[in-house]
Design a protein around this motif. Sequence first.
Motif, short mmCIF file in Angstrom:
data_model
loop_
_atom_site.label_atom_id
_atom_site.label_comp_id
_atom_site.label_asym_id
_atom_site.label_seq_id
_atom_site.Cartn_x
_atom_site.Cartn_y
_atom_site.Cartn_z
N PRO A 51 47.07 42.98 38.87
CA PRO A 51 46.07 43.07 38.07
C PRO A 51 45.77 42.04 37.21
CG PRO A 51 47.49 45.07 38.40
CD PRO A 51 48.15 44.10 38.96
N GLY A 52 44.50 41.73 36.92
CA GLY A 52 44.34 40.56 35.72
C GLY A 52 43.33 41.10 34.73
N PRO A 53 42.65 40.33 34.11
CA PRO A 53 41.93 40.37 33.09
C PRO A 53 40.37 41.13 33.50
CG PRO A 53 41.73 38.33 33.48
CD PRO A 53 42.80 38.67 34.21
N LEU A 54 40.01 41.26 34.68
CA LEU A 54 38.92 41.87 35.13
C LEU A 54 39.08 42.96 36.01
CD1 LEU A 54 37.00 38.60 36.36
CD2 LEU A 54 37.04 39.62 34.15
N ASP A 55 40.34 43.54 35.69
CA ASP A 55 40.76 44.66 36.25
C ASP A 55 40.93 45.82 35.25
OD1 ASP A 55 40.92 44.01 39.17
OD2 ASP A 55 42.55 42.91 38.36
N THR A 56 39.68 46.15 34.58
CA THR A 56 39.82 47.22 33.53
C THR A 56 38.58 48.15 33.50
OG1 THR A 56 38.50 45.62 32.14
CG2 THR A 56 40.58 45.40 31.74
N LEU A 57 38.62 49.01 32.98
CA LEU A 57 37.47 50.13 33.19
C LEU A 57 36.23 49.40 32.52
CD1 LEU A 57 38.98 53.68 32.05
CD2 LEU A 57 37.70 52.88 34.31
N ASP A 58 36.40 48.49 31.53
CA ASP A 58 35.14 47.74 30.88
C ASP A 58 34.47 46.91 32.17
OD1 ASP A 58 35.60 48.85 28.68
OD2 ASP A 58 36.68 47.23 27.65
N GLN A 59 35.21 46.44 32.81
CA GLN A 59 34.76 45.56 34.02
C GLN A 59 34.09 46.26 35.12
OE1 GLN A 59 34.43 42.18 33.98
NE2 GLN A 59 35.24 42.21 31.73
N THR A 60 34.42 47.57 35.23
CA THR A 60 33.77 48.32 36.27
C THR A 60 32.90 49.41 35.73
OG1 THR A 60 35.77 50.07 36.25
CG2 THR A 60 35.91 48.30 37.62
N GLY A 62 33.15 51.40 33.38
CA GLY A 62 33.83 52.77 33.30
C GLY A 62 33.81 53.67 34.38
N ASP A 63 33.67 53.17 35.71
CA ASP A 63 33.83 53.62 36.98
C ASP A 63 35.38 53.73 37.48
OD1 ASP A 63 33.94 54.44 39.71
OD2 ASP A 63 31.96 53.53 40.18
N ALA A 64 35.94 54.88 37.23
CA ALA A 64 37.34 54.95 37.48
C ALA A 64 37.71 54.88 38.75
CB ALA A 64 38.14 56.15 36.74
N GLY A 65 36.70 55.31 39.93
CA GLY A 65 36.99 55.13 41.18
C GLY A 65 36.90 53.54 41.77
N LYS A 66 36.11 53.07 41.25
CA LYS A 66 35.85 51.52 41.49
C LYS A 66 37.18 50.72 41.03
CE LYS A 66 32.77 47.73 41.13
NZ LYS A 66 31.44 47.29 40.76
N LEU A 67 37.78 51.25 39.90
CA LEU A 67 38.82 50.61 39.24
C LEU A 67 40.09 50.93 40.08
CD1 LEU A 67 40.29 48.79 37.26
CD2 LEU A 67 40.44 50.65 35.85
N ALA A 68 40.19 52.27 40.49
CA ALA A 68 41.15 52.66 41.41
C ALA A 68 41.09 51.74 42.61
CB ALA A 68 41.21 54.09 41.78
N GLY A 69 40.24 51.48 43.23
CA GLY A 69 39.84 50.57 44.48
C GLY A 69 40.36 49.33 44.27
N GLN A 70 39.83 48.76 42.97
CA GLN A 70 40.42 47.27 42.89
C GLN A 70 42.11 47.30 42.86
OE1 GLN A 70 36.74 46.22 40.09
NE2 GLN A 70 38.59 45.16 39.64
N LEU A 71 42.64 48.34 42.44
CA LEU A 71 43.88 48.16 42.04
C LEU A 71 44.81 48.53 42.96
CD1 LEU A 71 44.03 49.67 38.29
CD2 LEU A 71 44.34 47.17 38.84
N THR A 72 44.30 49.02 44.19
CA THR A 72 44.94 49.47 45.46
C THR A 72 44.51 48.66 46.52
OG1 THR A 72 43.11 51.26 45.70
CG2 THR A 72 45.29 51.85 44.65
N SER A 73 43.35 48.97 47.11
CA SER A 73 42.83 48.34 48.37
C SER A 73 42.51 46.76 47.78
CB SER A 73 41.69 48.60 48.89
OG SER A 73 41.82 50.11 49.41
N GLY A 74 41.88 46.46 46.79
CA GLY A 74 41.75 45.16 46.29
C GLY A 74 43.04 44.52 46.07
N ALA A 75 44.05 45.15 45.79
CA ALA A 75 45.31 44.15 45.36
C ALA A 75 45.89 43.94 46.50
CB ALA A 75 46.28 45.03 44.43
N VAL A 76 45.79 44.80 47.82
CA VAL A 76 46.43 44.43 49.00
C VAL A 76 45.36 43.27 49.64
CG1 VAL A 76 46.87 45.34 51.27
CG2 VAL A 76 47.34 46.62 49.25
N LEU A 77 44.31 43.50 49.70
CA LEU A 77 43.55 42.48 50.41
C LEU A 77 43.70 41.02 49.63
CD1 LEU A 77 40.19 44.18 50.69
CD2 LEU A 77 41.65 43.23 52.41
#
Length: 131
Positions: A51-60, A62-77
């Motif tokens: 996770p980096g500076p663009l992996d925050t609720l502000d950057q998504t 407020g979409d917690a689901g989108k952030l969760a996707g970034q932090l899981t699948s997006g991290a793996v990819l």
Amino acid sequence: MVAAVVGRWRGNPINMWGPPQDPTWAANDPYLHAEQLRDTTLYISTGTGQPGPLDTLDQTRGDAGKLAGQLTSGAVLEAITNACTAQLRERLQQLGIPATFDFHPTGTHSWGYWQRDLHNSWPLFEAALNR
């Protein structure tokens, strides 16, 4: 990468180049065809999946689901992309093909990072377009 497409997005990787054994997969592999990239302006960037500076609720927005996707699948990819990018860099160096590589210490496979790298790459592409 195929597993992430299927698992996270319930996508069908066959939609990219057909079944994995289809010759079209190899025909579109930049590593296998690196020599064809000679005399092309290349900007290649990747994060690590951490996770980096663009992996925050502000950057998504407020979409917690989108952030969760970034932090899981997006991290793996992005971790997979990072490894592939390192291999491509080695291959291009072996062939003496110049390329600009931007390896970021953090960042997931998500739009905010893509947008950042689009802005970072623009001066290189602008110069190439104006030649």
